[in-house]
Design an enzyme around this catalytic site. Structure first.
Site, PDB file in Angstrom:
ATOM      1  CB  CYS A 248      -0.932   0.000   1.212  1.00  0.00           C
ATOM      2  SG  CYS A 248      -2.126  -1.352   1.208  1.00  0.00           S
ATOM      3  CG  HIS A 327      12.378  -1.404   2.754  1.00  0.00           C
ATOM      4  ND1 HIS A 327      12.191  -2.608   3.399  1.00  0.00           N
ATOM      5  CD2 HIS A 327      11.998  -1.613   1.461  1.00  0.00           C
ATOM      6  CE1 HIS A 327      11.725  -3.499   2.542  1.00  0.00           C
ATOM      7  NE2 HIS A 327      11.601  -2.927   1.359  1.00  0.00           N
ATOM      8  CG  HIS A 411      -4.519  20.275   4.409  1.00  0.00           C
ATOM      9  ND1 HIS A 411      -5.772  20.578   4.897  1.00  0.00           N
ATOM     10  CD2 HIS A 411      -4.084  21.388   3.759  1.00  0.00           C
ATOM     11  CE1 HIS A 411      -6.085  21.817   4.541  1.00  0.00           C
ATOM     12  NE2 HIS A 411      -5.081  22.327   3.865  1.00  0.00           N
ATOM     13  CG  HIS A 415      -2.731   3.475   3.686  1.00  0.00           C
ATOM     14  ND1 HIS A 415      -3.538   3.349   2.580  1.00  0.00           N
ATOM     15  CD2 HIS A 415      -2.554   2.213   4.170  1.00  0.00           C
ATOM     16  CE1 HIS A 415      -3.837   2.075   2.409  1.00  0.00           C
ATOM     17  NE2 HIS A 415      -3.259   1.362   3.360  1.00  0.00           N
ATOM     18  CG  HIS A 444     -18.090   5.947   5.936  1.00  0.00           C
ATOM     19  ND1 HIS A 444     -18.976   6.489   5.017  1.00  0.00           N
ATOM     20  CD2 HIS A 444     -18.860   5.306   6.859  1.00  0.00           C
ATOM     21  CE1 HIS A 444     -20.207   6.192   5.374  1.00  0.00           C
ATOM     22  NE2 HIS A 444     -20.169   5.481   6.480  1.00  0.00           N
ATOM     23  CG  ASN A 448      -6.836  -0.614   2.386  1.00  0.00           C
ATOM     24  OD1 ASN A 448      -6.262   0.051   1.533  1.00  0.00           O
ATOM     25  ND2 ASN A 448      -6.189  -1.386   3.245  1.00  0.00           N
TER      26      ASN A 448
END
Length: 516
Positions: A248, A327, A411, A415, A444, A448
């Protein structure tokens, strides 16, 4: 994150045949008030010092300009006389100045602009309300009662609404799982986002010089990037890349790759397409840790147009400021916490480890510790650094100062991997509900959508009319590997939503009150 750690549900039916469901709370994100590794602070300052020449030359130029503006004719006459009798000094100074300007021009980071972006809005007939989702799961005959009850509990606690989308193949009983159906899903998502992007920007496909596509679980031959080249008849010398298996967080990785290419290849456009494919990656087994993705992942994708052309600054929405990537794949637990494998019956799915949330927290902590020196005001950096030094000297008896990232960003696009991740980041970064509103509402409305979720969130902020010139946006994504990546953007103008925004028909309904 690949499946966000909701509550861990487990348990089998009792001896009487009834279904039992146990809910075991997994470890949430670690408290960021705990130890912070100084080597990552050092790394952040290394990135800062890499741009030190630019930071030093700018105030120097301002001082020289102010002094020059205050000179009168007599001062200019005296300067001219001085220059006539110090020719060698003038030549040396001029050479140094030319050398300095040359170094600056050669080393200064070239701006990368985000001209526009587009998010795919699936058709209404692909919506999957809870009742339909559960009914289709039951009718497949692949799930036992315990697995069905588990999925129902996950859905109720997931933060997903009734209007999320699953691919066409999953609306049939039995599901029509095939390579052709998976290709069809990929084409609908990618081409839908790209058609809208090209229409909104008036950029011709032939003008695209760089193409980066990321999709974690579906990598056919020819590649997804080749499908786009074929569809839009992109030019023969296009530099195309196809990123697979990166989870993702791959959307930020794709942006980083496109940025690096734009720094090398002048006067061109780059397109970044981020998506995930569900059709061939639905899990039809009963292993609890592999059922969670079924409940969370939904159809979605995005297309982003980047440019390094100076003339595009006036029409662009944002400028890319920083990308910071972390990572933790060297750690075995982190490497296996999101893992595609087969269960005991040979059915393939993505398994989520019980340590997922803890690993995500450690990776995030490393990422933001590196990011801090690049973005925080000097006052926050001093407090942060001094408390770390004191903590080091007094053997951990002093809690580190956690910087206020709200002073650096207006802002936040976190994710939308799951409700638990958003809740914990809100708590640990001391954010207000409005700061995580875009993430909650995206989860909502769309579920995902993997690497594209941060773009649906940015579209939400634009649709609400909250993006002002000079505002900074922090996009932060998690993914298998395990990775945490951040992208920082600065708004170049008051940004209005683009045509055919995914929120266009429903933004007035949001935010909604969520109950779990």
């Amino acid at each position: 994150m690949d499946g966000a750690g909701e509550s861990r549900l487990g348990g089998d039916g009792g001896g009487d045949g009834s279904v039992g469901v146990q809910i075991r709370q997994t470890r949430m994100l670690p408290d960021f008030l705990q130890s912070v590794n100084l080597k990552y602070v050092k790394l952040g300052y290394h990135y800062l010092i890499s741009n030190l020449l630019t930071l030093c030359l700018f105030p120097l130029a301002v001082v020289i300009s102010v002094e020059a503006s205050q000179m009168n004719p007599d001062d200019l006459k005296q300067l001219w006389i001085h220059l006539q009798y110090n020719l060698v000094s003038i030549i040396i100074c001029s050479a140094i100045l030319v050398f300095g300007l040359t170094v600056y021009v050669m080393t200064r980071p070239r701006p990368v602009y985000l001209v526009d972006f587009s998010c795919y809005l699936p058709p209404d007939h692909l919506k999957a309300p809870y009742a339909r989702f559960m009914e289709h799961s039951r009718l497949t005959g692949d799930f036992d009662d315990s697995a069905l009850e588990f999925q129902r509990k996950i859905l109720e606690r997931s933060g997903l609404g009734e209007d999320t989308y699953v691919p066409e193949a999953m609306h049939y009983v039995p599901p029509r799982i095939s390579m052709a159906a998976a290709r069809e899903e990929a084409e609908q998502v990618m081409f839908g986002a790209l058609d809208n992007l090209f229409a909104n920007t008036n950029v011709k496909p032939k003008d695209i010089g760089i193409l980066v596509v990321n999709c974690s679980l579906f990598n056919p031959t020819p590649s997804l990037s080749a499908m786009i080249v074929n569809k839009y008849k992109l030019r023969g010398n296009i530099r195309s890349y196809n990123l697979g298996g990166m989870g993702c967080s791959a959307g930020v990785i794709a942006v980083d790759l496109a940025k690096d290419m734009l720094l090398v290849h002048r006067n061109t456009y780059a397109v970044v397409v981020s998506t995930e494919n569900i059709t061939q990656n639905w899990y039809f087994g009963n292993k609890k840790s592999m059922l969670i993705p079924n409940c969370l992942f939904r159809v979605g994708g995005s297309a982003v147009l980047l440019s390094n052309k100076s003339r595009d600054k006036r029409r662009s929405k944002y400028r890319l400021v920083h990308v910071v990537r972390t990572h933790r794949g060297a750690d075995d637990k982190a490497f296996r916490c999101v893992y595609q494998e087969q269960d005991d019956t040979g059915r393939t799915g993505v398994s989520l480890s019980k340590d997922l949330m803890a690993i995500a927290g450690e990776t995030l902590k490393t990422n933001i510790t590196t990011l801090g020196p690049l973005v925080l005001p000097i006052s926050e950096q001093i407090l942060f650094f001094m408390t770390l030094v004191v903590k080091k000297l007094f053997n951990g008896k002093v809690k580190p100062y956690i910087p206020d990232f709200k002073l650096a960003f207006e802002h936040f696009c976190i994710h939308a991997g799951g409700r638990a991740v958003i809740d914990e980041l809100e708590k640990n970064l001391q954010l207000s509900p409005v700061h995580v509103e875009a993430s909650r509402m995206t989860l909502h409305r769309f579920g995902n959508t993997s690497s594209s979720s941060i773009w649906y969130e940015l579209a939400y902020i634009e649709a609400k009319g909250r993006m002002r010139r000079g505002n900074r946006v922090w996009q932060i994504a998690f993914g298998s590997g395990f990775k945490c990546n951040s992208a920082i953007w600065e708004a170049l103008r008051h940004v209005k939503p683009s045509n055919n925004s995914p929120w266009e028909d429903c933004i007035d309904k949001y935010p909604v009150t969520l109950s779990y």
